[in-house]
Design a protein around this motif. Structure first.
Motif, mmCIF file in Angstrom:
data_model
loop_
_atom_site.group_PDB
_atom_site.id
_atom_site.type_symbol
_atom_site.label_atom_id
_atom_site.label_comp_id
_atom_site.label_asym_id
_atom_site.label_seq_id
_atom_site.Cartn_x
_atom_site.Cartn_y
_atom_site.Cartn_z
ATOM 1 N N GLU A 192 0.599 -0.753 0.105
ATOM 2 C CA GLU A 192 0.273 0.269 -0.341
ATOM 3 C C GLU A 192 0.779 1.360 0.074
ATOM 4 O O GLU A 192 1.820 1.138 0.669
ATOM 5 C CB GLU A 192 -0.706 -0.239 1.272
ATOM 6 N N ARG A 193 0.134 2.184 -0.077
ATOM 7 C CA ARG A 193 1.067 3.371 -0.385
ATOM 8 C C ARG A 193 1.115 4.380 0.844
ATOM 9 O O ARG A 193 -0.379 4.315 1.531
ATOM 10 C CB ARG A 193 0.301 4.181 -1.517
ATOM 11 N N VAL A 194 1.803 4.884 1.524
ATOM 12 C CA VAL A 194 1.958 5.420 2.405
ATOM 13 C C VAL A 194 1.493 7.119 2.423
ATOM 14 O O VAL A 194 1.521 7.894 3.717
ATOM 15 C CB VAL A 194 2.924 4.623 3.878
ATOM 16 N N ALA A 195 2.283 7.756 1.304
ATOM 17 C CA ALA A 195 2.228 8.797 0.833
ATOM 18 C C ALA A 195 2.387 9.112 -0.136
ATOM 19 O O ALA A 195 3.183 8.914 -0.766
ATOM 20 C CB ALA A 195 3.557 9.969 2.348
ATOM 21 N N CYS A 196 2.353 10.228 -0.695
ATOM 22 C CA CYS A 196 2.166 10.920 -1.927
ATOM 23 C C CYS A 196 3.390 12.238 -1.842
ATOM 24 O O CYS A 196 3.044 13.330 -1.019
ATOM 25 C CB CYS A 196 1.278 10.679 -3.096
ATOM 26 N N LEU A 197 4.762 12.635 -1.757
ATOM 27 C CA LEU A 197 5.262 13.659 -1.505
ATOM 28 C C LEU A 197 5.583 14.689 -2.778
ATOM 29 O O LEU A 197 5.905 14.669 -3.985
ATOM 30 C CB LEU A 197 6.436 13.633 -1.386
ATOM 31 N N THR A 198 4.549 15.658 -3.034
ATOM 32 C CA THR A 198 4.765 16.878 -3.377
ATOM 33 C C THR A 198 5.873 18.480 -3.078
ATOM 34 O O THR A 198 6.055 18.260 -2.097
ATOM 35 C CB THR A 198 3.628 17.267 -4.495
ATOM 36 N N GLY A 199 6.472 18.844 -4.382
ATOM 37 C CA GLY A 199 7.296 19.879 -3.939
ATOM 38 C C GLY A 199 8.463 20.222 -4.503
ATOM 39 O O GLY A 199 8.696 21.303 -5.016
ATOM 40 N N HIS A 200 8.978 19.051 -5.637
ATOM 41 C CA HIS A 200 9.866 19.767 -7.288
ATOM 42 C C HIS A 200 9.057 19.734 -7.876
ATOM 43 O O HIS A 200 7.304 19.555 -7.614
ATOM 44 C CB HIS A 200 10.183 18.287 -7.299
ATOM 45 N N THR A 201 9.345 21.078 -8.432
ATOM 46 C CA THR A 201 9.103 21.440 -9.483
ATOM 47 C C THR A 201 9.220 20.616 -11.083
ATOM 48 O O THR A 201 9.103 21.479 -11.832
ATOM 49 C CB THR A 201 9.087 23.507 -9.289
ATOM 50 N N ASP A 202 10.498 19.711 -10.814
ATOM 51 C CA ASP A 202 10.602 19.084 -12.244
ATOM 52 C C ASP A 202 10.898 18.122 -12.086
ATOM 53 O O ASP A 202 10.000 16.916 -11.588
ATOM 54 C CB ASP A 202 11.972 20.496 -12.570
ATOM 55 N N CYS A 203 11.985 17.061 -13.130
ATOM 56 C CA CYS A 203 12.186 15.942 -12.238
ATOM 57 C C CYS A 203 12.834 15.577 -11.511
ATOM 58 O O CYS A 203 13.661 16.388 -10.948
ATOM 59 C CB CYS A 203 12.422 15.460 -13.469
ATOM 60 N N ILE A 204 12.780 13.967 -10.626
ATOM 61 C CA ILE A 204 13.433 14.316 -10.359
ATOM 62 C C ILE A 204 14.908 13.075 -9.916
ATOM 63 O O ILE A 204 14.083 12.232 -10.625
ATOM 64 C CB ILE A 204 12.673 13.504 -8.315
ATOM 65 N N TYR A 205 15.817 13.489 -9.861
ATOM 66 C CA TYR A 205 16.792 12.976 -10.106
ATOM 67 C C TYR A 205 17.437 11.029 -9.174
ATOM 68 O O TYR A 205 17.357 10.160 -9.598
ATOM 69 C CB TYR A 205 17.939 13.518 -10.475
ATOM 70 N N ARG A 206 17.665 11.758 -8.043
ATOM 71 C CA ARG A 206 17.589 10.665 -7.342
ATOM 72 C C ARG A 206 17.207 10.449 -5.714
ATOM 73 O O ARG A 206 16.367 11.845 -5.174
ATOM 74 C CB ARG A 206 19.106 10.706 -6.698
#
Length: 677
Positions: free
Chosen positions: A201-215
């Motif tokens: 199951e998913r426990v979280a969806c984290l938003t905050g980056h405004t572009d692609c996430i590299y690592r």
């Protein structure tokens, strides 16, 4: 790795062996270069560095940066790597979308998995139970048994796409897994999905980056998750459990950010700048710069303390926290050679000269199998080119902004002349007579320089259809064998011009519907090859200024040294067409051997008796063929199978004892011809 020793399988050499002879194909006597580099990963204990290359997986002992093994040469084209935390396994994927899990101590492959995506990310769980593989199309993550490759379970995305890079990270206790997904309305904005591994199951969806996430990476204590952005110089620290942003680090320029925690929990980041091709290691908490270096390719940053990168782009270097001096490989991992004319034997047969894609020239000593720059390092510049005189002497030019230098290439490289113009230089050509050098400049000026005096002897204006503010404008300059004529070509509206150098005037403006690209003059100077807009090979009569004949299109063509034949390499089933230049008719057709469909490089021997070609890679091939024919009889002499992808160039030694082949796989193979000729 038990007993601190890496066990390697046959036929790989052991300590003290000549690395250039490791895992050679039949008929080859040496492999120069170690292959174009992809991913790099440190073993968990930091003692070894595994390097994915197009010829296989190299193992380096970090202390000396010396190679200890070469694996995976049955196919090569290795792209990505992952170690298991207990160092028992290493997972390797290749360009054919095949992932293999190897037993590190035995050096054998245990499991093979077909991937759905060439760039599929994968990582071992901290408890060594699973190999997690991401799917960027669906956002799913599969868990597989490392020893069998069988699927154990799948974390299923909700009709979404994984992130562009889709990094995967496990929490230290293996209870959580973080991956990335793309926004439904904006593919450039990504969020982080955190999963409960046991329940799925998913426990979280984290938003905050405004572009692609590299690592992504978790802290050793498991309380924090760090995410680094692509080209935005941003790292966000998230609280595990609360899933709130704790801190955001910004201001590191247009950089890909690779966060990495040390075993003690100190967060450091490697910032890979897209603007100036550098990598910089920062202590984020103190905003302290720890190290910076030039880097031409992908970067690996491990345990917050070990950095591996490719340097300029010849060598691999490793930097370790606390040691300001990086360690470097002793042999190069270069890119591929540039064109079919970019590989040349010296007249004495002791040296191979290779011109590489990104503007470097190396001289390979055949006896020692070692390389040195053709141009002294302190004077080196990009846009280096090889030039061959009518006597077979070798020269090189190097361009630095508005200046070009001319060098003699031999036992001792020496500067002959230096020429400076008012505009950026884009291309050069040296007349085979050695007395003239032509340079093309942004804006369309062509300058003919007198090599001996250093003066301008002629200035021509090559009209351009579009703006030429870009110094990388694609140009090609070709002198006739006697240096009296010059052809200039630019991709700008397929623009080809012919100039009389002696008279200082334009002879011919080739209509774009006749010739929209140029090849070379024949050795006698009577013919000029080109490609028409209709994709025919044009054979142009230089003296009479007219088209002599049109031949079916071929991606590769070459003149025999005596000027009797033009070889045109075509796709199967036509094979190679030999055109008799004197009779203006087909002399022979050479059929391609089974398993070969496309000619990619052609070269006659200097005596004109033999013709060699290298093929392009085709689906299903593990190795790519190089074929040798006798010209007079059309007899196929031998086929060598050695490179893993397209052969870019082939060259004969003057005595026909050696054949050299260079490939897009980033290696040069030397083949012995003594048993066959």
């Amino acid at each position: 790795m038990e007993n601190k020793k890496l066990v390697t399988p046959a036929p790989i050499g052991a300590d003290g062996d000549d690395v250039t002879t490791w895992a050679l194909p039949e008929g080859a006597i040496a492999r120069l270069e170690r292959g174009g580099v992809g991913d790099k990963e440190f073993a968990p204990d930091g003692r070894y560095l595994a390097v994915a290359t197009k010829i296989g997986l190299w193992w380096y002992e970090v202390a000396m940066m010396s190679p200890v093994a070469l694996w995976g040469t049955e196919r090569g084209m290795v792209s990505d790597i992952a170690f298991s935390p207990n160092e028992k396994w290493i997972a390797i994927s290749n360009w054919d979308k095949i992932l293999k899990v190897w037993d590190v101590q035995r050096g054998v492959s245990m499991a093979q998995i077909e991937l759905t995506d060439f760039w599929a990310p994968f990582i071992f769980s901290p408890n060594n139970r699973w190999l997690a593989i991401g799917n960027r199309d669906t956002g799913n993550v599969e868990f597989r048994e490392p020893e069998t490759g069988k699927i154990v379970s799948t974390l299923t995305g909700e009709a979404e796409k994984g992130g562009a890079f889709m990094p995967i990270a496990f929490s230290p206790d293996t209870q959580l897994l973080a991956s990335t997904r793309r926004d439904d309305t904006n593919n450039d904005v990504e969020s982080i999905i955190v999963w409960d591994v046991e329940s799925g199951e998913r426990v979280a969806c984290l938003t905050g980056h405004t572009d692609c996430i590299y690592r992504l990476c978790f802290s050793p204590c498991g309380r924090f998750l760090a995410s680094g952005g692509e080209e935005d110089g941003t790292v966000i620290i998230w609280g595990v459990g609360s899933w709130q942003q704790i801190k955001t680090h910004t201001g590191y320029g247009k950089s890909d950010m690779i966060p990495s925690y040390s075993p003690e929990g100190v967060l450091r980041v490697a910032a890979v700048s897209d603007d100036d091709d550098t990598v910089t290691v920062w202590d984020l908490e103190n905003n302290e710069k720890l190290y910076t270096a030039d880097s031409e390719a992908s970067v690996t940053f491990s345990n917050g303390s070990q950095l591996a990168y490719q340097y300029e782009p010849d060598f691999l270097e490793v930097w370790t926290l606390g040691n300001s001096n990086p360690r470097r490989t002793v042999q190069t991992h270069m890119s591929f050679v540039d064109t079919s004319e970019s590989l040349i034997f010296s007249q004495d047969g002791k040296t191979i000269v290779a011109e590489y894609r990104y503007g470097s020239i190396l001289l390979w000593d055949i006896e020692s199998k070692q390389a040195r720059p053709a141009i002294p390092t302190e004077s080196a510049a990009k846009n280096q080119r090889i030039h061959v005189s009518s006597e077979g002497e070798l020269y090189a030019t190097s361009i630095n902004k508005n200046t070009v230098k001319l060098w003699e290439v031999g036992n001792c490289e020496s500067l002959i002349a230096e020429f400076a113009g008012n505009e950026f230089m884009c291309a050069t050509a040296l007349a085979p007579t050695n007395n003239k050098l032509a340079s093309a400049h942004q804006g369309g000026n062509l300058i003919i320089w007198d090599v001996q005096s250093g003066d301008k002897s002629r200035v021509f204006r090559h009209p351009l259809q579009t703006s030429t503010d870009d110094s990388d404008q694609a140009w090609k300059l070709v002198f006739s064998p006697d240096g009296s004529l010059l052809v200039s070509y630019t991709e700008d509206e397929a623009n080809v011009r012919l100039w009389d150098v002696e008279r200082g005037e334009e002879i011919q403006d080739f209509p774009s519907d006749e010739i929209d690209n140029i090849g070379t003059f024949s050795p006698c100077g009577q013919y000029l090859t080109g490609i028409s807009s209709g994709k025919n090979i044009i054979l142009w009569d230089v003296k009479h200024r007219e088209i002599l004949t049109k031949l079916p299109w071929a991606p590769e063509f070459a003149y025999s040294s005596c000027g009797s034949y033009l070889a045109c390499g075509r796709q199967d089933p036509e094979g190679i067409l030999l055109w008799d230049l004197k009779r203006c008719e087909i002399y022979k057709r050479l059929l391609l051997p089974e398993g070969c469909q496309d000619v990619h490089a052609l070269r006659f021997s200097s005596c004109g008796q033999y013709l060699a070609f290298g093929a392009a890679w085709e689906t299903g091939l593990k190795k790519v063929p190089i074929c040798l024919w006798e010209v007079e009889t059309g007899k196929h002499i031998v086929t060598f199978w050695g490179h893993f992808t397209d052969v870019q160039a082939v060259a004969f030694s003057l005595n026909n004892e050696l054949l050299a082949s260079a490939s897009f796989d980033g290696s040069i193979l030397l083949w012995t011809l003594k048993p066959y000729l």
